[in-house]
Design an enzyme around this catalytic site. Structure first.
Site, PDB file in Angstrom:
ATOM      1  CD  GLU A   1      29.297  34.651  -0.832  1.00 14.15           C
ATOM      2  OE1 GLU A   1      28.727  35.700  -0.514  1.00 14.15           O
ATOM      3  OE2 GLU A   1      29.777  33.853  -0.013  1.00 14.15           O
TER       4      GLU A   1
ATOM      5  CB  THR B   1      34.383  37.415   5.090  1.00 13.36           C
ATOM      6  OG1 THR B   1      33.141  37.228   5.746  1.00 13.36           O
ATOM      7  CG2 THR B   1      34.787  36.111   4.430  1.00 13.36           C
TER       8      THR B   1
HETATM    9  N1  HSE Z   1      34.510  29.304   3.964  1.00 11.45           N
HETATM   10  C1  HSE Z   1      34.491  30.702   4.226  1.00 11.45           C
HETATM   11  C2  HSE Z   1      35.536  31.044   5.275  1.00 11.45           C
HETATM   12  C3  HSE Z   1      33.133  31.086   4.729  1.00 11.45           C
HETATM   13  O1  HSE Z   1      35.617  30.332   6.270  1.00 11.45           O
HETATM   14  O2  HSE Z   1      36.276  32.012   5.088  1.00 11.45           O
HETATM   15  C4  HSE Z   1      32.949  32.571   4.851  1.00 11.45           C
HETATM   16  O3  HSE Z   1      32.722  33.165   3.618  1.00 11.45           O
END
Ligand code: HSE
Length: 310
Positions: free
Chosen positions: A132, A185
């Site tokens: 990941e 992301t």
């Molecule tokens: N916790 C992470 C974020 C989830 O909100 O960036 C996405 O990988």
């Protein structure tokens, strides 16, 4: 030893609205399917990838599922074994549904099952996390842990991978709507301020504690009063077109709470009961559809099992 196994690793909702990088929940669908089989050719090889529009690399060290599998094989001192992996992506990329986490979980879990399950699911967590990390660039288990273990997970420490399974009220359902808008992301993380004002920390800690207490007591009113995000949502909402209209539509249709799923663009609403979740999902979809944004709805109870052999 088994010759071939096929596993399913589910999508997940990172953050679970209230706990940025420290909480997540597993969905029943969508998810990835990974096949692992013994082969005469020594070493780990990825022989097929489907559903990725040609985006994913076949080099196991550069592929989330491949790296998770290969780091497990190194740990088990089995790198000489001949193993083929097939990766079948059955969910959208960059959707906020934990797509890379599902692949990483699937890679480690499939190889472990093929080898007769020498490690427990919990022991697979660091290997899935390596996969990941390759995709997300960060080290947060809020997608990997629920995809692997199922349920609603609190990550007490990402550094120590100390993860706790929380109780799941039986009528808790998720309506997740994925609008076809691309959000990376890395971008969604890059825009976040690195400091949190003390007042926001206090308010959000109350919501996190209230949500957890609501889970322990199956108190849906308390869950509803607590499912809010005053820290991350205001910073990321602008990345999702019509975010506040969709959120309002979900709440008006009876959702306990609605916000961003993971880093977005999917939006998640948690609801009491599958009938309300269906109404809420339809109301959320209507806003995106009226705005001309193609979208997909996933309705799901919280998936208690996580990754499974098929
Ligand atoms: N916790 C992470 C974020 C989830 O909100 O960036 C996405 O990988």
């Amino acid at each position: 030893m088994l010759h071939e196994v096929k596993v399913f690793a589910p999508a997940s909702v990172g953050n679970a609205i209230v706990g940025f990088d420290m909480m997540g929940l597993a969905l029943s669908r969508p998810g990835d399917e990974i096949v692992a089989r013994r082969s005469e050719r020594p070493g780990l090889h990825i022989t097929a990838i489907t559903g990725d529009e040609g985006k994913l690399p076949y080099d196991p060290e550069k592929n989330t599922a491949g790296l998770a599998a290969s780091s497990l094989l190194k740990h088990l001192d089995k790198t000489g074994l001949g193993i083929e992996l097939e990766i079948h992506k059955c969910m959208p990329f960059g959707s906020g549904l934990g797509s890379s986490a599902a692949s990483a979980v699937g890679g480690a879990f499939a190889v472990n099952v093929l080898l007769g399950s020498p490690l427990s699911k919990r022991e697979l967590l660091p290997f899935a996390m390596q996969g990941e990390q390759l995709a997300s660039g960060g080290y947060h288990a809020d997608n990997v842990a629920p995809s692997l273990l199922g349920g609603i997970i609190l990550i007490r420490s990402n550094r120590d991978l100390d993860v706790l399974s929380l109780p799941v009220p039986t009528e808790l359902y998720a309506a997740v709507v994925y609008p076809e808008v691309e959000i990376l992301t890395k971008t969604a993380r890059g825009i976040l301020k690195t400091e949190v004002p003390l007042k926001q920390h206090v308010v959000q800690s109350g919501y996190l504690g209230g949500f957890m207490a609501g889970l322990f007591c199956s108190d849906y009113d308390l869950i509803g009063r607590s499912l809010r995000d005053v820290i991350i949502e205001p910073q990321r909402a602008c990345m999702i077109p019509h975010f506040y209209e969709v959120q309002q539509a979900a709440l008006s249709a009876g959702a306990l709470g609605c916000s961003i799923s993971g880093a977005g663009p999917s939006m998640v609403a948690l609801c009491k009961g599958d009938a309300i979740a269906a109404q809420v999902g339809a109301a959320m979809q209507q806003i995106f559809t009226q705005a001309g944004i193609p979208n997909e709805l996933f309705l799901s109870a919280v998936n208690a099992e996580g990754a499974i052999a098929l």
